[in-house]
Design a protein around this motif. Structure first.
Motif, PDB file in Angstrom:
ATOM      1  N   ALA A 325       0.715  -1.222   0.085  1.00 56.03           N
ATOM      2  CA  ALA A 325       0.105   0.106  -0.125  1.00 56.03           C
ATOM      3  C   ALA A 325       0.754   1.292  -0.056  1.00 56.03           C
ATOM      4  N   ALA A 326       1.916   1.171   0.562  1.00 56.80           N
ATOM      5  CA  ALA A 326       2.878   2.240   0.727  1.00 56.80           C
ATOM      6  C   ALA A 326       3.886   2.557  -0.421  1.00 56.80           C
ATOM      7  N   GLY A 327       3.920   1.671  -1.166  1.00 61.47           N
ATOM      8  CA  GLY A 327       4.792   1.570  -2.369  1.00 61.47           C
ATOM      9  C   GLY A 327       6.227   1.023  -2.145  1.00 61.47           C
ATOM     10  N   GLU A 328       6.257   0.436  -0.834  1.00 62.31           N
ATOM     11  CA  GLU A 328       7.645   0.061  -0.557  1.00 62.31           C
ATOM     12  C   GLU A 328       8.040  -1.501  -1.023  1.00 62.31           C
ATOM     13  N   ALA A 329       7.164  -2.014  -1.561  1.00 65.45           N
ATOM     14  CA  ALA A 329       7.213  -3.303  -2.223  1.00 65.45           C
ATOM     15  C   ALA A 329       6.242  -3.240  -3.330  1.00 65.45           C
ATOM     16  N   SER A 330       6.335  -3.940  -4.267  1.00 67.52           N
ATOM     17  CA  SER A 330       5.601  -4.043  -5.484  1.00 67.52           C
ATOM     18  C   SER A 330       4.966  -5.408  -5.976  1.00 67.52           C
ATOM     19  N   ALA A 331       3.930  -5.404  -6.731  1.00 71.17           N
ATOM     20  CA  ALA A 331       3.416  -6.583  -7.273  1.00 71.17           C
ATOM     21  C   ALA A 331       2.463  -6.092  -8.423  1.00 71.17           C
ATOM     22  N   ILE A 332       2.306  -7.251  -9.357  1.00 73.89           N
ATOM     23  CA  ILE A 332       1.469  -7.244 -10.481  1.00 73.89           C
ATOM     24  C   ILE A 332       0.333  -8.112 -10.355  1.00 73.89           C
ATOM     25  N   VAL A 392      -3.791   0.135 -13.554  1.00 74.11           N
ATOM     26  CA  VAL A 392      -3.915   0.829 -12.453  1.00 74.11           C
ATOM     27  C   VAL A 392      -2.976   0.730 -11.341  1.00 74.11           C
ATOM     28  N   THR A 393      -2.214   1.666 -11.023  1.00 74.64           N
ATOM     29  CA  THR A 393      -1.127   1.431 -10.185  1.00 74.64           C
ATOM     30  C   THR A 393      -1.556   2.220  -8.698  1.00 74.64           C
ATOM     31  N   SER A 394      -1.783   1.326  -7.716  1.00 77.42           N
ATOM     32  CA  SER A 394      -2.037   2.041  -6.388  1.00 77.42           C
ATOM     33  C   SER A 394      -1.084   1.465  -5.612  1.00 77.42           C
ATOM     34  N   GLY A 395      -0.194   2.613  -4.961  1.00 77.00           N
ATOM     35  CA  GLY A 395       0.808   2.371  -4.083  1.00 77.00           C
ATOM     36  C   GLY A 395       1.794   1.362  -4.838  1.00 77.00           C
ATOM     37  N   GLY A 396       2.274   0.233  -4.685  1.00 81.70           N
ATOM     38  CA  GLY A 396       3.179  -0.412  -5.137  1.00 81.70           C
ATOM     39  C   GLY A 396       2.521  -1.734  -6.066  1.00 81.70           C
ATOM     40  N   VAL A 397       0.944  -1.707  -6.240  1.00 85.05           N
ATOM     41  CA  VAL A 397       0.253  -2.705  -6.762  1.00 85.05           C
ATOM     42  C   VAL A 397      -0.188  -2.059  -8.243  1.00 85.05           C
ATOM     43  N   HIS A 398       0.183  -2.875  -9.173  1.00 81.04           N
ATOM     44  CA  HIS A 398      -0.216  -2.728 -10.486  1.00 81.04           C
ATOM     45  C   HIS A 398      -1.235  -3.879 -10.810  1.00 81.04           C
ATOM     46  N   ALA A 399      -2.548  -3.202 -11.018  1.00 84.35           N
ATOM     47  CA  ALA A 399      -3.601  -4.026 -11.317  1.00 84.35           C
ATOM     48  C   ALA A 399      -4.325  -3.952 -12.682  1.00 84.35           C
ATOM     49  N   VAL A 400      -4.190  -4.889 -13.096  1.00 83.79           N
ATOM     50  CA  VAL A 400      -4.607  -5.390 -14.820  1.00 83.79           C
ATOM     51  C   VAL A 400      -6.003  -5.535 -14.932  1.00 83.79           C
ATOM     52  N   LEU A 401      -6.610  -4.531 -15.655  1.00 84.85           N
ATOM     53  CA  LEU A 401      -8.158  -4.611 -15.882  1.00 84.85           C
ATOM     54  C   LEU A 401      -8.343  -4.860 -17.398  1.00 84.85           C
ATOM     55  N   ASP A 423      11.016  -7.293 -12.408  1.00 82.67           N
ATOM     56  CA  ASP A 423      11.104  -6.163 -11.783  1.00 82.67           C
ATOM     57  C   ASP A 423      10.186  -5.920 -10.457  1.00 82.67           C
ATOM     58  N   VAL A 424       9.308  -6.767 -10.026  1.00 81.28           N
ATOM     59  CA  VAL A 424       8.417  -6.580  -8.692  1.00 81.28           C
ATOM     60  C   VAL A 424       8.707  -7.820  -8.006  1.00 81.28           C
ATOM     61  N   ASP A 425       8.269  -7.501  -6.842  1.00 82.68           N
ATOM     62  CA  ASP A 425       8.424  -8.525  -5.634  1.00 82.68           C
ATOM     63  C   ASP A 425       7.438  -9.353  -5.866  1.00 82.68           C
ATOM     64  N   ALA A 426       6.305  -9.357  -6.396  1.00 85.73           N
ATOM     65  CA  ALA A 426       5.380 -10.655  -6.519  1.00 85.73           C
ATOM     66  C   ALA A 426       4.531 -10.311  -7.705  1.00 85.73           C
TER      67      ALA A 426
END
Length: 489
Positions: A325-332, A392-401, A423-426
């Motif tokens: 949520a804080a963008g300290e980690a990243s995910a797709i 849509v990128t929210s914090g560190g989460v890249h959500a594919v719609l 390039d992402v953590d998960a």
């Protein structure tokens, strides 16, 4: 003296889909790709030259929910009408059915059995019928009664799908050339097993399927096949099965019984190919891992197993994780069919800040949709499968719609959106076992046990229509009788 083979007439057609009756999605005209004529024959790589192949109609769709009664009625009627006309024009010698085996249709129990019986009613008993199937299909008595040669993939994931199609066609032609009428030894195994527990990279599935080539090579045997069955439909036919085809009835019966007993003996040994965990534990494990890419299977909503593709559950867990949520980690997170939310993103444009609701567009009611607020970081127009797509990128989460249901099976699916799993953590993918491209790329992988129409915990789905007793719904059941039924052509 060289004898020229007789020129046979073989009709080709079918309807191919895997259908979860626990999914709210309904598969209709918009979901199927329908081909006819030379386009249909173009699906196949090496059709026998001394055969006049007669194309009927073939419809294929991404796995999903039950097929609408209207689509099945129209498409099956076209196939049967075409078959009737072809057989009247000049007698057919064979029919090849290109089917999956786990098609559920509204108000039509045992859909493939229904289709095969209607084919048989047109061509009669003198015409040989073959079919290629997916091992996650179901083999009912009605189906095996009406199809002379049944075969199935021997690899999961199904890397051998083209070989299976070729085998079904070649065996049919070989039987016609040799004047052979195959018998079938059919036996079912009362086990409901999610396909993700029967990957042929692993034992015991690897060993069980590994027996088939040697059995097929025996004199008196034409083909040997095992079906896992389809656990996410609630119909009496849903269970594992074995069919051994050939001319030696004692031999095919013995081999079918042997395979069925081995399957039953191993029923408690089938397991996921990797560690499994609830969504929160899977996310924590991915973020703690040292190497990338790290994949999490969002398995309960896998569209290639029949999931609706509109379940937002794992997105809620990603957004709830403090580091993400804080963008300290990243995910797709790929992906969710959300046409309204996606359209709002496209309208807003790249770089825009949006707030959209995601989830439930196809009827998922296991939880409320989730609010997603963030930046539109990618837009792709006119994808052949997913339609228009937005990230849509929210914090560190890249959500594919997506506008339509789309599986993400290749690294290129991500990179064309400007995303890279390395390039992402998960990287969370709505999938079960990893398909080859992702499997080869993965440095880490965990099976997320998430909710949806193809929930891996099949006991909690609430089957009421399957024939009981059946494992694991009835763990204490007695050993079944595996004496095969012999069906003569």
């Amino acid at each position: 003296m060289i004898t020229t083979p007789k020129r046979w007439r073989i009709a080709v057609g079918g309807i191919h889909i895997e259908s979860s009756t626990f999914s709210p999605h309904r598969a209709g005209h918009a979901d199927f790709t329908v081909v006819r004529g030379e386009e249909l024959l173009g699906r196949y790589k090496a059709l026998a030259e001394h055969v006049e192949w007669v194309p009927l109609v073939h419809a294929r769709a991404l796995p999903g929910g039950a097929v609408t009664a209207g689509f099945y009625r129209e498409t099956s009627a076209e196939l049967i009408e075409g078959l009737t006309a072809a057989h009247a024009e000049a007698p057919l010698d064979g029919v090849y059915l290109d089917i999956h085996g786990a098609m559920s249709v509204e108000d039509v129990p045992d859909a493939e059995g229904d289709l095969a019986a209607r084919v048989r009613a047109v061509v009669g008993t003198g015409v040989l019928v073959s079919a290629s199937m997916d091992p996650h299909g179901n083999v009912s008595r009605r189906l095996v009664d009406n199809v002379d040669l049944l075969t199935s993939h021997r690899m999961s994931p199904h890397e051998d799908s083209p070989l299976t199609i070729q085998r079904a066609q070649d065996k049919l032609v070989e039987c016609l050339d040799g004047g052979v009428r195959p018998h079938r030894a059919w036996v079912t195994v009362p086990v409901l097993l999610p396909g993700e527990k029967a990957c042929t990279r692993d034992e015991p599935a690897k060993g069980l399927y590994g027996r088939l080539p040697a059995i097929e090579a025996l004199d008196g045997v034409i083909d040997a096949a095992i079906w896992i069955g389809y656990a996410w439909a609630d119909e009496p036919r849903c269970r594992a099965a074995v069919v051994v085809s050939g001319t030696d009835t004692e031999l095919i019966a013995a081999k079918a019984e042997e395979l069925a007993a081995a399957w039953w003996a191993a029923r408690g040994d089938f397991a996921f190919s990797t560690t499994s965990a609830d969504a929160d534990s899977a996310i924590s494990a991915a973020l703690a891992a040292d190497e990338r890419p790290f994949f999490i299977s969002d398995s309960g909503d896998n569209p290639t197993a029949g999931g609706s593709g509109d379940v937002p559950y794992t997105l809620t867990r990603l957004l709830a994780h403090p580091a993400l949520a804080a963008g300290e980690a990243s995910a797709i997170w790929a992906s969710c069919v959300a046409p309204d939310a996606m359209a709002a993103c496209v309208e807003a444009g790249l770089g825009a800040q949006v707030t959209v609701r995601v989830g439930g567009d196809l009827g998922y009611d296991g939880g409320a949709s989730v609010e997603l607020s963030g930046e539109v970081t990618s837009i792709l127009r006119g994808d052949p499968t997913g339609g228009d797509i937005a990230v849509v990128t929210s914090g560190g989460v890249h959500a594919v719609l997506t506008a339509r249901r789309k599986p993400y099976h290749y690294i290129a699916d991500f990179t064309e959106l400007g995303l890279d799993p390395s390039d992402v953590d998960a990287t969370v993918v709505k999938i079960g076992y990893l398909v080859p491209d992702l499997f080869d790329a993965a440095k880490g992988w965990i099976m997320g046990l998430t909710p949806g129409g193809v929930d891996q915990d099949i006991v909690r789905l609430g089957h009421v229509g399957v024939e009981r007793p059946i494992f694991p719904l009835d763990e204490a059941m007695a050993d079944p009788d595996f004496t095969p039924v012999i069906i003569a052509s």
